[in-house]
Design a protein around this motif. Structure first.
Motif: not given
Length: 368
Positions: A41-42, A51-55, A80-88, A231-236
């Protein structure tokens, strides 16, 4: 080898806590909650450490899915694998993309060639001092290979996008390492996001044979000639291990979808985006019976402070971080070519494509 079918559905959201679209899809029977493997998700946060919108988005999704699966929200997050990328920023539109997978007896007669498949794997939990270093690279490489096997993909050439959610450092984690006499790669939480993303991307490159395995700690965030094209990596902040999702095409898949990719050399590389679209049947002479599902890309400010010889100020702006500038720029480029702002563009492309560029992948649905 087992035969699977994959579903991919993009759903618009009105905010990070909006699950109404997903629930409507489940209610109509369009999505079987038991088949959900991953949700990318974005969200409209700042994409930074705070960025707590991800959590928030993950918590909302887990709470909504829990009764549908007969699990607790915590158990849903483990399943389930949840990958939330912050920033729109700019024209990017908040949304989620739901990936489902189910086993089937055999391929339908009308499906030929390789179709899209998805696999998932996890690394072990990392110690704070391992983030951004060779331990994270090696463990990520193992998980990528495991996720490929889970997807039924035997040839690395059939891997078109590897999405990873990876940890970052906090002051508590840095102090915990120091208490054991260990030194972390950095003491900055924000900088640690880059180290973790970069090491994770190098792990993908090692697993796919894009680079050799003789990587050193000091190569991370320094040897930008070392990178992965997929590769596409996102830190949380919400985890201490890597979640690895491999997307590619497989002869063992019976899905209606195909995925392809290209690599952007810089933030204005429109031909690369067009090449990615063309790889799945779009472009100047589009193949009939195809529907664009979503585009996934990485964005990065050129580290030398220029794009094609002209200076940019993304790295010098003290009001807005460079990753936010990059997301807006690349998001606008892709949205203009794709005709929609509901695309997944993630900032911070360290070792993900050449310096200043990044991979771009396109998923298409083949209508029968």
């Amino acid at each position: 080898m087992r035969t699977t079918t994959v579903g991919v559905i993009r759903i618009a959201t009105t905010g990070p806590g909006d699950v109404s679209g997903l629930m409507a899809m489940i209610g109509s029977g369009a999505i079987d909650p038991a088949a959900i493997l991953a949700i990318l998700g974005k969200t409209e946060g700042n994409g930074g450490v705070n960025d707590f919108t991800r959590e928030y988005a993950v918590a909302a999704l887990c709470t909504a899915l829990a009764p549908k699966l007969g699990l607790t929200p915590h158990e849903v997050e483990q399943r389930i694998a949840f990958v939330m990328s912050g920033g729109t920023e700019g024209v990017l539109s908040p949304h989620i993309t739901v990936f489902t997978r189910q086993e089937v007896a055999q391929r339908p007669a009308g499906i030929s060639g390789k179709r899209m498949s998805i696999g998932m794997a996890h690394t072990r939990d990392f110690l704070p001092e391992e983030l951004g270093r060779t331990a994270q690279i090696a463990e990520t490489a193992k998980a990528v290979s495991a996720a490929m096997a889970d997807a039924g993909i035997a040839d690395v050439a059939d891997v078109h996008f590897v999405q990873i959610k990876c940890p970052l450092l906090t002051s508590d984690r840095v102090e915990a390492a120091a208490g054991r006499g260990k030194k972390t790669a950095t003491t900055s939480a924000y900088t640690s996001m880059a180290y973790s993303r970069g090491a994770s991307a190098l792990g993908v490159a090692v697993a796919l044979g894009e680079i050799g395995s003789d990587i050193r700690d000091e190569d991370v965030l320094r040897r930008y000639d070392l990178f992965s094209k997929v590769a596409s990596t996102s830190s949380g902040i919400e985890l201490m291990h890597n979640v690895v999702i491999v997307l590619g095409n497989s002869a063992a898949s019976a899905s209606e979808f195909e995925i392809g990719h290209a690599v952007m050399d810089d933030a204005i590389d429109a031909p690369a985006v067009m090449a990615a679209l063309k790889s799945v049947g779009f472009g100047a002479d589009p193949q009939p019976g195809r529907e664009l599902v979503n585009i996934f890309a990485k964005a990065e400010a050129s580290p030398n402070g220029a794009v094609r010889g002209f200076r940019h100020t993304m790295l010098e702006d003290t009001d807005i971080s460079s990753t936010r500038h990059a997301r807006a720029a690349v998001g606008g480029l892709i949205a203009g070519l794709a005709g929609t702002g509901a695309v997944y563009v993630s900032g911070g492309a360290e070792h993900q494509g050449p310096a200043g560029g990044g991979p771009v992948a396109v998923i298409a649905r083949l209508k029968h």
